[in-house]
Design a protein around this motif. Structure first.
Motif, PDB file in Angstrom:
ATOM      1  N   MET A   1       1.198  -0.793   0.109  1.00 60.89           N
ATOM      2  CA  MET A   1       0.132  -0.132  -0.419  1.00 60.89           C
ATOM      3  C   MET A   1       0.413   1.063  -0.148  1.00 60.89           C
ATOM      4  SD  MET A   1      -3.391  -1.101  -0.356  1.00 60.89           S
ATOM      5  CE  MET A   1      -3.774   0.727  -0.188  1.00 60.89           C
ATOM      6  N   LYS A   2       1.393   0.949   0.700  1.00 64.57           N
ATOM      7  CA  LYS A   2       2.578   1.951   0.617  1.00 64.57           C
ATOM      8  C   LYS A   2       3.882   2.688  -0.487  1.00 64.57           C
ATOM      9  CE  LYS A   2       7.151   4.253   3.100  1.00 64.57           C
ATOM     10  NZ  LYS A   2       7.873   4.289   4.049  1.00 64.57           N
ATOM     11  N   MET A   3       3.732   1.587  -1.430  1.00 63.49           N
ATOM     12  CA  MET A   3       4.865   1.803  -2.214  1.00 63.49           C
ATOM     13  C   MET A   3       3.496   2.176  -3.402  1.00 63.49           C
ATOM     14  SD  MET A   3       6.234  -1.762  -3.013  1.00 63.49           S
ATOM     15  CE  MET A   3       6.774  -1.742  -4.672  1.00 63.49           C
ATOM     16  N   MET A   4       2.033   2.450  -3.415  1.00 66.82           N
ATOM     17  CA  MET A   4       1.398   2.340  -4.158  1.00 66.82           C
ATOM     18  C   MET A   4       0.965   4.078  -4.154  1.00 66.82           C
ATOM     19  SD  MET A   4      -1.650  -0.869  -4.216  1.00 66.82           S
ATOM     20  CE  MET A   4      -2.547  -0.468  -5.570  1.00 66.82           C
ATOM     21  N   GLU A   5       0.800   4.196  -2.334  1.00 67.38           N
ATOM     22  CA  GLU A   5       0.704   5.575  -2.408  1.00 67.38           C
ATOM     23  C   GLU A   5       1.923   6.716  -2.458  1.00 67.38           C
ATOM     24  OE1 GLU A   5       0.557   5.044   2.057  1.00 67.38           O
ATOM     25  OE2 GLU A   5      -1.746   4.651   1.459  1.00 67.38           O
ATOM     26  N   GLU A   6       3.401   5.948  -2.607  1.00 62.58           N
ATOM     27  CA  GLU A   6       4.264   6.946  -3.037  1.00 62.58           C
ATOM     28  C   GLU A   6       4.522   6.462  -4.872  1.00 62.58           C
ATOM     29  OE1 GLU A   6       7.658   4.743  -1.192  1.00 62.58           O
ATOM     30  OE2 GLU A   6       6.640   5.470   0.537  1.00 62.58           O
ATOM     31  N   GLU A   7       3.392   6.282  -5.254  1.00 59.90           N
ATOM     32  CA  GLU A   7       3.266   6.055  -6.784  1.00 59.90           C
ATOM     33  C   GLU A   7       4.693   4.888  -7.541  1.00 59.90           C
ATOM     34  OE1 GLU A   7       2.137   9.124  -8.658  1.00 59.90           O
ATOM     35  OE2 GLU A   7       0.250   9.418  -7.334  1.00 59.90           O
ATOM     36  N   LYS A   8       5.063   3.901  -6.566  1.00 66.39           N
ATOM     37  CA  LYS A   8       5.282   3.374  -7.196  1.00 66.39           C
ATOM     38  C   LYS A   8       5.995   3.046  -9.050  1.00 66.39           C
ATOM     39  CE  LYS A   8       8.613   3.686  -3.305  1.00 66.39           C
ATOM     40  NZ  LYS A   8       9.693   4.987  -3.662  1.00 66.39           N
ATOM     41  N   ASP A   9       6.530   2.519  -9.621  1.00 64.85           N
ATOM     42  CA  ASP A   9       6.833   2.038 -10.436  1.00 64.85           C
ATOM     43  C   ASP A   9       6.022   0.510 -10.699  1.00 64.85           C
ATOM     44  OD1 ASP A   9       7.702   1.677 -13.134  1.00 64.85           O
ATOM     45  OD2 ASP A   9       7.875  -0.275 -12.636  1.00 64.85           O
ATOM     46  N   CYS A  10       4.875   0.499 -11.324  1.00 63.78           N
ATOM     47  CA  CYS A  10       3.876  -0.767 -11.605  1.00 63.78           C
ATOM     48  C   CYS A  10       4.608  -2.245 -11.504  1.00 63.78           C
ATOM     49  CB  CYS A  10       3.436  -0.913 -12.996  1.00 63.78           C
ATOM     50  SG  CYS A  10       3.625  -1.073 -14.502  1.00 63.78           S
ATOM     51  N   ARG A  11       6.255  -2.124 -12.524  1.00 62.71           N
ATOM     52  CA  ARG A  11       6.405  -3.563 -12.462  1.00 62.71           C
ATOM     53  C   ARG A  11       7.082  -4.263 -10.365  1.00 62.71           C
ATOM     54  NH1 ARG A  11       9.764  -1.523 -17.513  1.00 62.71           N
ATOM     55  NH2 ARG A  11       9.560   0.223 -15.868  1.00 62.71           N
ATOM     56  N   ASP A  12       7.341  -2.583 -10.031  1.00 65.37           N
ATOM     57  CA  ASP A  12       8.072  -3.261  -8.723  1.00 65.37           C
ATOM     58  C   ASP A  12       6.540  -3.417  -7.466  1.00 65.37           C
ATOM     59  OD1 ASP A  12      10.306  -2.648  -9.075  1.00 65.37           O
ATOM     60  OD2 ASP A  12      10.387  -0.390  -8.681  1.00 65.37           O
ATOM     61  N   VAL A  13       5.404  -2.908  -7.816  1.00 62.73           N
ATOM     62  CA  VAL A  13       4.037  -2.743  -7.460  1.00 62.73           C
ATOM     63  C   VAL A  13       3.653  -4.812  -7.723  1.00 62.73           C
ATOM     64  CG1 VAL A  13       1.296  -2.825  -6.878  1.00 62.73           C
ATOM     65  CG2 VAL A  13       3.445  -0.853  -7.049  1.00 62.73           C
ATOM     66  N   ILE A  14       3.832  -4.906  -9.225  1.00 65.08           N
ATOM     67  CA  ILE A  14       3.157  -6.793  -9.281  1.00 65.08           C
ATOM     68  C   ILE A  14       4.213  -7.163  -8.570  1.00 65.08           C
ATOM     69  CG2 ILE A  14       2.441  -7.681 -11.179  1.00 65.08           C
ATOM     70  CD1 ILE A  14       0.518  -5.614 -10.707  1.00 65.08           C
ATOM     71  N   THR A  15       5.967  -7.345  -8.274  1.00 64.44           N
ATOM     72  CA  THR A  15       6.665  -8.377  -8.127  1.00 64.44           C
ATOM     73  C   THR A  15       6.456  -7.957  -6.885  1.00 64.44           C
ATOM     74  OG1 THR A  15       7.784  -7.537  -9.622  1.00 64.44           O
ATOM     75  CG2 THR A  15       9.010  -8.158  -7.344  1.00 64.44           C
ATOM     76  N   GLN A  16       5.901  -7.030  -5.927  1.00 62.38           N
ATOM     77  CA  GLN A  16       5.183  -7.952  -4.503  1.00 62.38           C
ATOM     78  C   GLN A  16       4.324  -8.070  -4.332  1.00 62.38           C
ATOM     79  OE1 GLN A  16       7.213  -7.045  -1.661  1.00 62.38           O
ATOM     80  NE2 GLN A  16       5.830  -7.048  -0.519  1.00 62.38           N
TER      81      GLN A  16
END
Length: 86
Positions: free
Chosen positions: A22-37
């Motif tokens: 959720m923090k990654m998404m709030e920080e608008e991290k790259d979608c590849r990183d979000v999907i990996t998590q």
């Protein structure tokens, strides 16, 4: 069912992973990183489910000696639980 403290700890780690996601998404991290998590969280949940089903199957087989249910039925039930978790 009485859940082992190690399984509960697994779930707490998974909870931490989801919060991190959720923090990654709030920080608008790259979608590849979000999907990996997300994939890591899914894998952790799958492993936790397998541990729970395995412990339950072991307990049921021990209790089977006292009941009419066959080992084959118990194993099939465990497989069905694993399939359902996917």
């Amino acid at each position: 069912m009485n859940y082992d403290p190690r399984v509960k700890n697994r779930m707490k780690r998974i909870e931490g992973q989801v919060k991190g996601l959720m923090k990654m998404m709030e920080e608008e991290k790259d979608c590849r990183d979000v999907i990996t998590q997300m994939s890591a969280v899914r894998s952790a949940l799958d492993r936790a489910a397998a541990v729970i089903v395995s412990a339950n199957l072991e307990r049921c087989i021990r209790e089977e000696q006292e009941s009419d249910q066959s080992s084959e039925e118990l194993i099939q039930e465990a497989v069905n639980l694993l399939v359902k978790s996917r």
